[in-house]
Scaffold this active site. Structure first.
Site, PDB file in Angstrom:
ATOM      1  N   GLY A 161       0.825  -1.198   0.000  1.00  0.00           N
ATOM      2  CA  GLY A 161       0.000   0.000   0.000  1.00  0.00           C
ATOM      3  C   GLY A 161       0.856   1.243   0.000  1.00  0.00           C
ATOM      4  N   GLY A 162       0.199   2.379   0.254  1.00  0.00           N
ATOM      5  CA  GLY A 162       0.911   3.647   0.228  1.00  0.00           C
ATOM      6  C   GLY A 162       1.949   3.791   1.318  1.00  0.00           C
ATOM      7  N   LYS A 194       4.498  -6.058   8.626  1.00  0.00           N
ATOM      8  CA  LYS A 194       4.216  -4.844   7.862  1.00  0.00           C
ATOM      9  C   LYS A 194       5.414  -3.907   7.975  1.00  0.00           C
ATOM     10  CE  LYS A 194       0.532  -1.381   7.287  1.00  0.00           C
ATOM     11  NZ  LYS A 194      -0.812  -0.967   7.768  1.00  0.00           N
ATOM     12  N   ASP A 217     -12.132   3.536   7.861  1.00  0.00           N
ATOM     13  CA  ASP A 217     -11.807   3.044   6.524  1.00  0.00           C
ATOM     14  C   ASP A 217     -12.385   1.650   6.282  1.00  0.00           C
ATOM     15  OD1 ASP A 217     -10.702   3.295   3.978  1.00  0.00           O
ATOM     16  OD2 ASP A 217      -8.778   2.410   4.572  1.00  0.00           O
ATOM     17  N   VAL A 277       3.338  -5.675   3.181  1.00  0.00           N
ATOM     18  CA  VAL A 277       2.992  -6.700   4.171  1.00  0.00           C
ATOM     19  C   VAL A 277       3.452  -8.063   3.653  1.00  0.00           C
ATOM     20  CG1 VAL A 277       1.152  -7.773   5.521  1.00  0.00           C
ATOM     21  CG2 VAL A 277       0.997  -5.351   4.902  1.00  0.00           C
TER      22      VAL A 277
END
Length: 377
Positions: A22-23, A41, A134, A27
């Protein structure tokens, strides 16, 4: 460690495979020095110099550390290493709701069972002053036991805590964010209730209640803001198989004003379960993806070919009218329901393609005739 590298070990953890990126970071599936399977992560090195990003990264660890609930992954360790930072989390095995929905909408009873688990976890988090902010299909996983796990507390907020997003910056996932979140206003737990309602619509119908132009974020933002201020349409206009009480529940969860929603997640859960306990997704998750034939495939299939493997319902031929159509379409894949059900309701066709229970012994010759008649209206 470079952003491109995939080392075999990291601070004593054996890395097996990349699960996602992700940004903020990457992971990995990993094993700790004692052989325990974990999720590791790792923050992107290019972001280490950004104090706000680092604080948000560790805020996720602090939030997870204070939450001990079956639906929320545990955090085992976090700290710096090799010019970056990392979190060690509980490894969650299962299937994302996002992936599951590619196979079609869920049954109402399945949605009720899943939402009951979600509201229970949200109630727990909210009572510990945590708002997720989220919730979306990619952040919900169903384990092989049919249990829900909520992932990615990366933009979760501690109620009354330090604001990590700069004023005027809106950090949202379009499609699920509440009106107050879209406007950058102060949030309370009812923002998560709104997102849960949007999830519910998507799980029941296979889609969000309005289209999103993912190629133009500004247009998508404006479209959602416009929708959130409008009166909610009933799902039953297009999907009459959805119970009326469940449609009302969805509309209350997604009310434009937070004051018109359920007061809290526990109240929402009680209202949901007042109509039944629902069912879990254990059977669905363990049967794997279904092989669903299109109308064209059914019409053109050789007479000897059957759609009755163990991972798929069998295609079946039904006679339908205005009253029986929704019932007979119970096992139909969503794209067939959407194509055929309106025509049945209007009385424009006599036959439809449905899906019977597995291994029902469908008459494929009749199916082929039915498919051609359906496509012809």
């Amino acid at each position: 460690m470079s952003d491109q590298a995939t080392p075999e070990t990291f601070d004593g953890y054996e890395l097996k495979r990349k699960l996602g990126e992700g940004g903020f970071g990457t992971v990995f599936e990993a094993y700790d020095p004692n052989g325990k399977r974990v999720a590791l992560k790792i923050l992107h090195e290019r972001l280490v110099s950004d104090d706000t990003v680092v604080r948000r990264f560790f805020q996720e660890a602090l939030i997870l550390a204070r939450l001990q609930h079956p639906a929320i992954p545990q955090v085992y360790h976090f700290g710096p290493h090799d010019n970056t930072h990392y979190l060690v989390l509980e490894f969650v095995e299962g299937q994302e709701i996002e992936t599951m929905l590619k196979d079609g909408a869920l049954e109402p009873d399945e949605v009720v069972g899943l939402m009951a688990q979600l509201f229970d976890a949200l109630s727990y988090a909210h009572n510990h002053e945590i708002i997720h902010r989220d919730l979306k299909p990619a952040n919900l996983i169903i384990t092989p036991e049919g249990k829900l796990k909520i992932l990615d507390f990366g933009i979760a907020k501690i109620i009354g805590g330090v604001q990590l997003t700069a004023p005027g910056i809106v950090n949202v996932t379009l499609g699920y964010a509440s009106p107050e979140q879209l406007r950058g206003q102060t949030l309370d737990p009812r923002a998560d209730i709104f997102a849960a309602g949007m999830l519910m619509h998507q799980m029941l119908t296979g889609k969000l209640p309005f289209p999103l132009n993912h190629k133009d974020p500004l247009e998508a933002y404006q479209a959602q803001l416009l929708w959130t201020g409008a009166e909610r349409e009933s799902m039953r206009e297009k999907y009459p198989q959805i119970p009326a009480w469940l449609d009302d529940f969805y509309r209350k969860c997604t009310a434009a004003s937070a004051t018109d929603r359920h007061a809290d997640a526990q109240e929402a859960r009680k209202a949901l379960l007042a109509h039944g306990q629902g069912t879990d997704l254990k059977a669905r998750i363990n049967r794997g993806p279904r092989r669903v034939p299109t109308l064209d495939q059914i019409a053109q299939a050789p007479a000897t070919e059957a759609y009755d493997n163990t991972n798929a319902p069998t295609a079946a031929h039904f006679t339908a009218d205005r009253q029986s159509g929704p019932v007979l379409l119970k096992y139909a894949p969503e794209h067939i329901k959407q194509e055929v059900l309106p025509a049945i309701t209007r009385g424009e066709c006599t036959f439809c393609i449905g899906m019977s229970e597995p291994n029902s012994g469908a008459d494929l010759a009749s199916i082929k005739t039915s498919a051609k008649r359906t496509e012809g209206g």
